[in-house]
Design a protein around this motif. Structure first.
Motif, short mmCIF file in Angstrom:
data_model
loop_
_atom_site.label_atom_id
_atom_site.label_comp_id
_atom_site.label_asym_id
_atom_site.label_seq_id
_atom_site.Cartn_x
_atom_site.Cartn_y
_atom_site.Cartn_z
N PRO A 9 -32.99 3.00 -14.28
CA PRO A 9 -34.05 4.66 -15.23
C PRO A 9 -34.81 3.66 -17.05
N ARG A 11 -37.83 2.02 -17.87
CA ARG A 11 -38.99 1.30 -17.76
C ARG A 11 -39.01 0.12 -18.33
N ASN A 35 -34.43 6.37 -10.86
CA ASN A 35 -33.73 5.93 -12.26
C ASN A 35 -31.76 6.75 -11.73
N ASP A 36 -31.80 7.10 -10.38
CA ASP A 36 -29.66 7.20 -10.37
C ASP A 36 -29.78 7.16 -8.90
N ALA A 61 -26.33 3.37 -17.52
CA ALA A 61 -27.32 2.75 -15.81
C ALA A 61 -26.62 3.44 -14.60
#
Length: 248
Positions: A9, A11, A35-36, A61
């Protein structure tokens, strides 16, 4: 080139991973990001991902949970990167049958070694199917189309859903259920249908002998072919050919 899914997640962390190695020179390409776990599972279902990288750098995360969710549905190779140098954490990761657990500090040499091992594994089971630009009508269409394409191209071979699942890095039960949901029939029913329809076509349009047709549609035992064909059409292969000749 093997497609890589990076689950991270953060950047900046993603950019660091991208720049860590010359991925394409090694035969890998980080083409997808998530992201997940929900995003990761959606991408796995819609694309032929060969390797999943899951970052454990961010304590928020939930990378291990993502790993667990993926393992419930897919056998795709997973490398966990950037986790703590913790024995219990590493042991938990191994329980999910990950390809490797690379703790911090993350070194390019360690990742390189893992990638070589994964590439060797992937090279051994590569499906070797030409992927077309398939319409993505729903998240499961691409993988189902790949399964159907494999059946068409390998119809004269011994085909099992377990073998296809292994080649595509999917859990067999999960892929079977997805196939049934999409096609309104089980994989085995679909396979039988395709074999019988091709056999009918060959009986109608060629002078091939029955044993040759049986072999062409994947049957090594002629008696088993006769039984399946009669159950499917209501007539023996010879009777079916005679009926077509009379009708013509």
């Amino acid at each position: 080139m093997y497609k890589v899914l990076l689950v991270d997640p953060n950047r900046r962390s993603r950019e660091e991973t991208d720049q860590l190695l010359d991925w394409r020179r090694l035969g890998f390409d980080i083409q997808a990001y998530a992201n997940d776990s929900s995003e990761a599972l959606a991408l796995l279902a819609s694309d032929q991902v060969s390797l999943v990288l899951i970052s454990l750098k961010d304590p928020h995360a939930n990378g291990m949970r993502t790993c667990e969710h993926i393992r419930q549905k897919s056998t795709v190779p997973i490398i966990l990167i950037g986790g703590p140098d913790d024995f219990h954490m590493a042991r938990r990761a191994l329980a999910f049958q990950v390809s490797d657990y690379i703790a911090e500090p993350l070194r390019a040499a360690d990742v390189l070694e893992s990638l070589h091992a994964v590439k060797k594994q992937l090279d051994g089971v590569s499906l070797q199917l030409p992927l077309k630009a398939l319409p993505k009508r729903n998240p499961d269409m691409p993988i189902i189309d790949i399964v159907k394409q494999y059946v068409q191209e390998q119809l004269n071979q011994n085909i099992t859903l377990k073998k296809i699942s292994t080649l595509l890095h999917f859990n067999c039960a999960y892929l079977g259920q997805k196939f049934k949901d999409h096609e309104n029939m089980s994989f085995n029913e679909y396979l039988l249908q395709q074999r019988m329809e091709k056999a009918k076509l060959l009986l109608e349009q060629t002078d091939m002998r029955i044993y040759e047709i049986a072999s062409e549609v994947g049957y090594t035992e002629i008696d088993w072919f006769y039984k399946k064909f009669k159950a499917y059409t209501g007539a023996s292969a010879n009777e079916y050919r005679k009926q077509i000749t009379v009708t013509a």
